[in-house]
Design a protein around this motif. Structure first.
Motif, PDB file in Angstrom:
ATOM      1  N   THR A  97       2.490 -57.386  41.876  1.00 43.92           N
ATOM      2  CA  THR A  97       3.279 -58.236  42.758  1.00 43.92           C
ATOM      3  C   THR A  97       4.686 -57.656  42.877  1.00 43.92           C
ATOM      4  OG1 THR A  97       4.074 -59.648  40.970  1.00 43.92           O
ATOM      5  CG2 THR A  97       1.956 -60.246  41.991  1.00 43.92           C
ATOM      6  N   SER A  98       5.503 -58.253  43.713  1.00 47.43           N
ATOM      7  CA  SER A  98       6.876 -57.767  43.874  1.00 47.43           C
ATOM      8  C   SER A  98       7.661 -57.866  42.575  1.00 47.43           C
ATOM      9  CB  SER A  98       7.584 -58.572  44.969  1.00 47.43           C
ATOM     10  OG  SER A  98       6.968 -58.359  46.223  1.00 47.43           O
ATOM     11  N   ASP A  99       7.340 -58.878  41.748  1.00 49.52           N
ATOM     12  CA  ASP A  99       8.051 -59.052  40.484  1.00 49.52           C
ATOM     13  C   ASP A  99       7.619 -58.044  39.424  1.00 49.52           C
ATOM     14  OD1 ASP A  99       9.458 -61.185  41.536  1.00 49.52           O
ATOM     15  OD2 ASP A  99       7.962 -62.662  40.891  1.00 49.52           O
ATOM     16  N   THR A 100       6.387 -57.570  39.515  1.00 43.87           N
ATOM     17  CA  THR A 100       5.876 -56.633  38.498  1.00 43.87           C
ATOM     18  C   THR A 100       5.637 -55.243  39.063  1.00 43.87           C
ATOM     19  OG1 THR A 100       3.592 -57.305  38.951  1.00 43.87           O
ATOM     20  CG2 THR A 100       4.787 -58.526  37.235  1.00 43.87           C
ATOM     21  N   ALA A 101       6.198 -54.961  40.224  1.00 48.57           N
ATOM     22  CA  ALA A 101       5.959 -53.675  40.882  1.00 48.57           C
ATOM     23  C   ALA A 101       6.398 -52.518  40.002  1.00 48.57           C
ATOM     24  CB  ALA A 101       6.704 -53.629  42.211  1.00 48.57           C
ATOM     25  N   ASP A 102       5.559 -51.462  39.958  1.00 49.92           N
ATOM     26  CA  ASP A 102       5.874 -50.271  39.173  1.00 49.92           C
ATOM     27  C   ASP A 102       6.422 -49.148  40.044  1.00 49.92           C
ATOM     28  OD1 ASP A 102       3.592 -49.770  40.567  1.00 49.92           O
ATOM     29  OD2 ASP A 102       2.359 -49.218  38.843  1.00 49.92           O
ATOM     30  N   PHE A 103       7.010 -49.514  41.157  1.00 55.87           N
ATOM     31  CA  PHE A 103       7.603 -48.538  42.070  1.00 55.87           C
ATOM     32  C   PHE A 103       8.775 -49.194  42.785  1.00 55.87           C
ATOM     33  CE2 PHE A 103       4.369 -50.890  44.346  1.00 55.87           C
ATOM     34  CZ  PHE A 103       5.015 -51.252  45.516  1.00 55.87           C
ATOM     35  N   THR A 104       9.617 -48.368  43.381  1.00 54.09           N
ATOM     36  CA  THR A 104      10.760 -48.849  44.157  1.00 54.09           C
ATOM     37  C   THR A 104      10.745 -48.172  45.520  1.00 54.09           C
ATOM     38  OG1 THR A 104      12.101 -49.159  42.168  1.00 54.09           O
ATOM     39  CG2 THR A 104      13.280 -49.027  44.272  1.00 54.09           C
ATOM     40  N   VAL A 105      10.905 -48.959  46.558  1.00 58.90           N
ATOM     41  CA  VAL A 105      10.953 -48.426  47.918  1.00 58.90           C
ATOM     42  C   VAL A 105      12.382 -48.573  48.439  1.00 58.90           C
ATOM     43  CG1 VAL A 105       9.979 -48.516  50.247  1.00 58.90           C
ATOM     44  CG2 VAL A 105       8.560 -49.147  48.267  1.00 58.90           C
ATOM     45  N   SER A 106      12.965 -47.476  48.884  1.00 58.96           N
ATOM     46  CA  SER A 106      14.337 -47.491  49.396  1.00 58.96           C
ATOM     47  C   SER A 106      14.383 -46.834  50.761  1.00 58.96           C
ATOM     48  CB  SER A 106      15.282 -46.746  48.443  1.00 58.96           C
ATOM     49  OG  SER A 106      15.213 -47.268  47.141  1.00 58.96           O
ATOM     50  N   THR A 107      15.305 -47.296  51.581  1.00 59.02           N
ATOM     51  CA  THR A 107      15.546 -46.665  52.875  1.00 59.02           C
ATOM     52  C   THR A 107      16.959 -46.111  52.879  1.00 59.02           C
ATOM     53  OG1 THR A 107      16.397 -48.693  53.891  1.00 59.02           O
ATOM     54  CG2 THR A 107      14.016 -48.321  54.019  1.00 59.02           C
TER      55      THR A 107
END
Length: 410
Positions: free
Chosen positions: A259-269
């Protein structure tokens, strides 16, 4: 107009008669103005430089990096402690059915590599990626060519090197076609990237780019041949970048079953990176500007102090002028004009000092110190305002003096 002209002339004569004291009084204001201009200019220059560096990474770019990971025991590691991204993630995001607003995908991994040519040894960053990396990162070639998909599939020992790397390894002749050893593995140089300068914390010109399959089999220090350190993606255009961001995040959340709270990645723009960098530099500029502004306050207090001394020294002059018909308004205007002249002269010298400081600091710090025309105008208005504000109380005291008491003073 004649009254104002005479007031200014008298004020200039009074300040000139006490030339050294007037110069020392202006010192606080001019230092404060110069300090504020340089602080704000440095902050604006840093913001512009960071924005330029982020934009130089590529157009409409999205970056996916590993984030914190949760172990089976429930312990959560720091961001990037485990590589949670794979080439399968990159292949999934390249599928138009999953992310229709993504134009190109470039998974990458990197290590520090020891390079050796026939006569030189050099250490550089070695990047393993795919041909779309050139498009996503908006890099052009100075000479030679980039590697192809066939060379990726064949795990070919070919490399494209940065312009600075080429200069360090090969003193004479074209690097294209020559051989370089990377961590003991022999590679053929097939291209040289055009110069791109520094980007954030890395030197884009000191790099070596090789096929990702070659990297995984011969250079990687990771235990998994499919893991990657980041995934660069290019949106189709600026208008669809937000939609592309959501598509990437949704696809990875589903694929990783988090889920967004446990995400193991980061998406940046790029927009988020610019916003974060601008926020940080803005806070620093505000804090430093506030510290520099204290010197302006001290300068204003200095003007007020000197004007009070001037009133005390010129009591008989004030009494004589009042006895000859000068109104309290005329006396008040006289001292306000003197204070204003001190302020504006201090501001002018401070602005000049600010421009000189910008010219000196820019090459020393390698950060452009941006001093704009509006900032210069504001600085002059502020210095004039400080001078006048500091002169209000002394001018009021002078205007309230009774003529008979002033004439009887020693």
């Amino acid at each position: 107009m004649m009254e104002w002209t005479e007031t200014v002339r008298t004020a200039v004569a009074a300040l000139n008669a006490r030339r050294m004291r007037s110069l020392l009084t202006m010192l606080g204001i001019l230092i404060g103005i110069a300090a504020v201009m340089l602080t704000v200019g440095l902050g604006q220059g840093a913001q512009a430089q960071i924005t330029s560096q982020i934009n130089s990474l590529g157009s409409n770019m999205i970056i996916v990096t590993p984030s914190s990971s949760t172990s089976s025991g429930g312990f959560r590691g720091g961001g990037g402690t485990v590589s949670t991204l794979t080439t399968a993630d990159a292949a999934m995001l390249a599928d138009p059915a999953i992310a229709p607003d993504i134009a190109a995908v470039a998974p990458t991994s990197s290590v520090s590599g020891s390079l050796q040519s026939s006569s030189t040894t050099w250490t550089s960053t070695v990047v393993g990626t795919v041909p779309d990396w050139q498009s996503v990162r908006a890099r052009t070639l100075g000479s030679g060519r980039f590697f192809t998909t066939d060379e990726v599939n064949a795990s070919a020992n070919v490399a494209v090197i940065g312009s600075e790397t080429a200069t360090e390894l090969f003193d004479t002749g074209s690097p294209v076609g020559q051989t370089v050893s990377i961590n003991g593995q022999s590679f053929t140089v097939i291209g040289v990237l055009a110069s791109a300068g520094s980007s954030l914390s890395s030197n884009e010109d000191d790099t070596v780019v090789v096929p990702i399959t070659t990297f995984a089999s011969r250079l990687s220090t990771s235990s998994s041949a499919t893991s990657v350190s980041s995934i660069y993606l290019e949106g189709k255009d600026a208008d669809s970048l937000s939609a592309a961001y959501q598509q990437v995040k949704t696809a990875l959340l589903s694929s990783h079953q988090v889920t967004s709270d446990t995400a193991d990645f980061t998406v940046s723009t790029q927009a988020s990176l610019v916003e974060t960098a601008t926020s940080v530099t803005g806070v620093l500029t505000l804090l430093l500007g506030g510290v520099a502004g204290i010197s302006l306050l001290v300068g204003g207090i200095g003007v007020m102090n000197i004007m009070l001394v001037s009133v005390s020294e010129r009591v008989r002059e004030i009494g004589l002028r009042k006895a000859l018909g000068a109104t309290p308004g005329v006396i008040r205007r006289q001292f306000l004009v003197e204070a204003g002249i001190l302020g504006i002269l201090g501001g002018l010298v401070g602005v000049g000092l600010g421009f000189a400081g910008a010219a000196i600091l820019t090459p020393v710090l390698s950060i452009p110190v941006t001093i704009s025309a509006p900032a210069t105008l504001i600085a002059l208005v502020v210095s004039l305002g400080i001078g006048i504000a500091a002169g209000v109380y002394p001018a009021s005291r002078a205007a309230k003096l009774a003529p008979i008491d002033a004439l009887r003073s020693e």
